[in-house]
Design a protein around this motif. Structure first.
Motif, PDB file in Angstrom:
ATOM      1  N   GLY A 162       0.795  -1.227   0.000  1.00 29.45           N
ATOM      2  CA  GLY A 162       0.000   0.000   0.000  1.00 29.45           C
ATOM      3  C   GLY A 162       0.825   1.274   0.000  1.00 29.45           C
ATOM      4  N   MET A 184       0.035   4.049  -2.543  1.00 31.45           N
ATOM      5  CA  MET A 184      -1.141   4.856  -2.229  1.00 31.45           C
ATOM      6  C   MET A 184      -0.762   6.049  -1.352  1.00 31.45           C
ATOM      7  N   GLN A 185       0.060   5.790  -0.322  1.00 31.76           N
ATOM      8  CA  GLN A 185       0.493   6.879   0.558  1.00 31.76           C
ATOM      9  C   GLN A 185       1.306   7.920  -0.199  1.00 31.76           C
ATOM     10  N   THR A 212      -7.530   3.801   8.105  1.00 32.18           N
ATOM     11  CA  THR A 212      -6.552   4.708   7.511  1.00 32.18           C
ATOM     12  C   THR A 212      -6.568   4.618   5.994  1.00 32.18           C
ATOM     13  N   GLN A 213      -6.746   3.416   5.451  1.00 32.17           N
ATOM     14  CA  GLN A 213      -6.794   3.256   3.998  1.00 32.17           C
ATOM     15  C   GLN A 213      -7.996   3.981   3.412  1.00 32.17           C
ATOM     16  N   THR A 231      -7.213   7.687   3.499  1.00 29.35           N
ATOM     17  CA  THR A 231      -6.245   8.039   2.457  1.00 29.35           C
ATOM     18  C   THR A 231      -6.922   8.157   1.101  1.00 29.35           C
TER      19      THR A 231
END
Length: 332
Positions: A253, A256-257, A303-304, A307
């Protein structure tokens, strides 16, 4: 005469606001997030927690700086997480087989550059869309990491100098944060004060026009992916140094961040416009949101979701609210 001067001053102010609208928006959002989590959690604004946020944000910031250059050329690199995982695993395997950490570090930086260069070659010289190339790279590189580790974590032993890179401090500041800051400063200087930085902007604005005036447009596109590979290698090494192991499951992931941080910082997905300062603020914002949610005992899986929402809202703000600039003092 005085009225003319006032209008001139106003136009300069409006011009400055137009040029910095995205950075101002992320600055306000960052301050709001700090205030929000600081008010809800007594431990959020403590020195220990903030230093921990900086240490954990360092790998993301390093890759986000490089991703800013990539996106400024109207490209994208979806393989950054897989590249980090591959370098992370390779470094652990090398040191587990008796190599010292210094030659391992150099080898991994070269390996990262080669990975980025290969992807850049397919994109710039073979005309394949960056999305397709890096999507394939994301699968291939993660697959190689899984294959060489058989899915296991590889422990790193007897490398105190290497561990210092991920766990050490200088003047009370985490070493990874210092490295990431130096990388961001270098990226800022390159973008603002070098011919290469101006060429990246030109290529992102109009690649064909840049090529026709004599710029090596294809090589510039290729080079930003090489820069991304080097940044991923450095990030993978810092993660391995902090955790004391290498794993094919590292940096899941991660892309993504990184993309969220860059877009949130005001870099245009259409290319030709970007801000290293905005990327720094975007990275810190993503990190404090994740940290704040944990301190508030919210499920880490949320959190995902946050985001993803941030990416959507950031793009909407940049195109709808700030894309047209400020209209104060302008005549239709």
């Amino acid at each position: 005469m005085s009225s003319y001067t006032e209008r001139a001053k106003q136009s300069h102010t409006v011009e400055w606001l137009n040029d910095n609208a995205q950075v101002l928006s992320i600055t306000l959002f960052f301050v709001a997030c700090m205030a929000f989590f600081g008010a809800l959690s007594d431990s959020f604004l403590t020195a220990g927690n903030l230093l921990n946020v900086l240490r954990q944000a360092a790998p993301v910031l390093i890759v986000a700086v490089a991703m800013t250059f990539v996106i400024m050329t109207a490209g994208i690199d979806l393989a950054v997480g897989s590249t980090v995982a591959l370098i992370n695993a390779l470094a652990a395997i090398m040191m587990a087989n008796g190599f010292d950490w210094i030659p391992t570090l150099i080898t991994m930086l070269v390996a990262g550059a080669i990975v980025g260069l290969l992807q850049g070659w397919f994109i710039s010289f073979q005309g394949i869309a960056a999305f397709i190339v890096t999507l394939a790279g994301m699968s291939i590189l993660r697959g190689v990491a899984l294959y060489i580790t058989a899915g296991y974590s590889i422990p790193i032993k007897d490398q105190p100098g290497f561990f210092w890179l991920g766990r050490g401090t200088l003047a009370g500041i985490p070493v990874p944060a210092i490295i990431a800051t130096l990388f961001a400063v270098l990226g800022f200087i390159v973008m603002r004060n070098t011919r290469y930085g101006r060429r990246v902007v030109a290529v992102g604005s109009n690649l064909e026009a840049a090529r026709r005036v004599g710029m090596p447009a294809r090589w510039i596109v290729c080079s930003v992916y090489m820069m991304s590979g080097i940044a991923c290698a450095l990030a993978g090494l810092l993660i391995a140094a902090r955790l004391g192991s290498g794993s094919s499951n590292a940096a899941v992931g991660f892309e993504m961040q990184v993309i969220a941080a860059v877009v949130l910082g005001g870099t245009s997905l259409m290319g030709g416009r970007g801000s290293i300062l905005g990327t720094v603020l975007g990275t810190l914002t993503i990190s404090i949101i994740g940290n704040g949610l944990i301190l508030l005992h919210v499920s880490p899986f949320l959190t995902q979701i946050v985001t993803g929402v941030i990416i959507l809202v950031a793009i909407w703000m940049n195109t709808r609210l700030f894309g047209g600039g400020f209209k104060i003092g302008k005549k239709g």
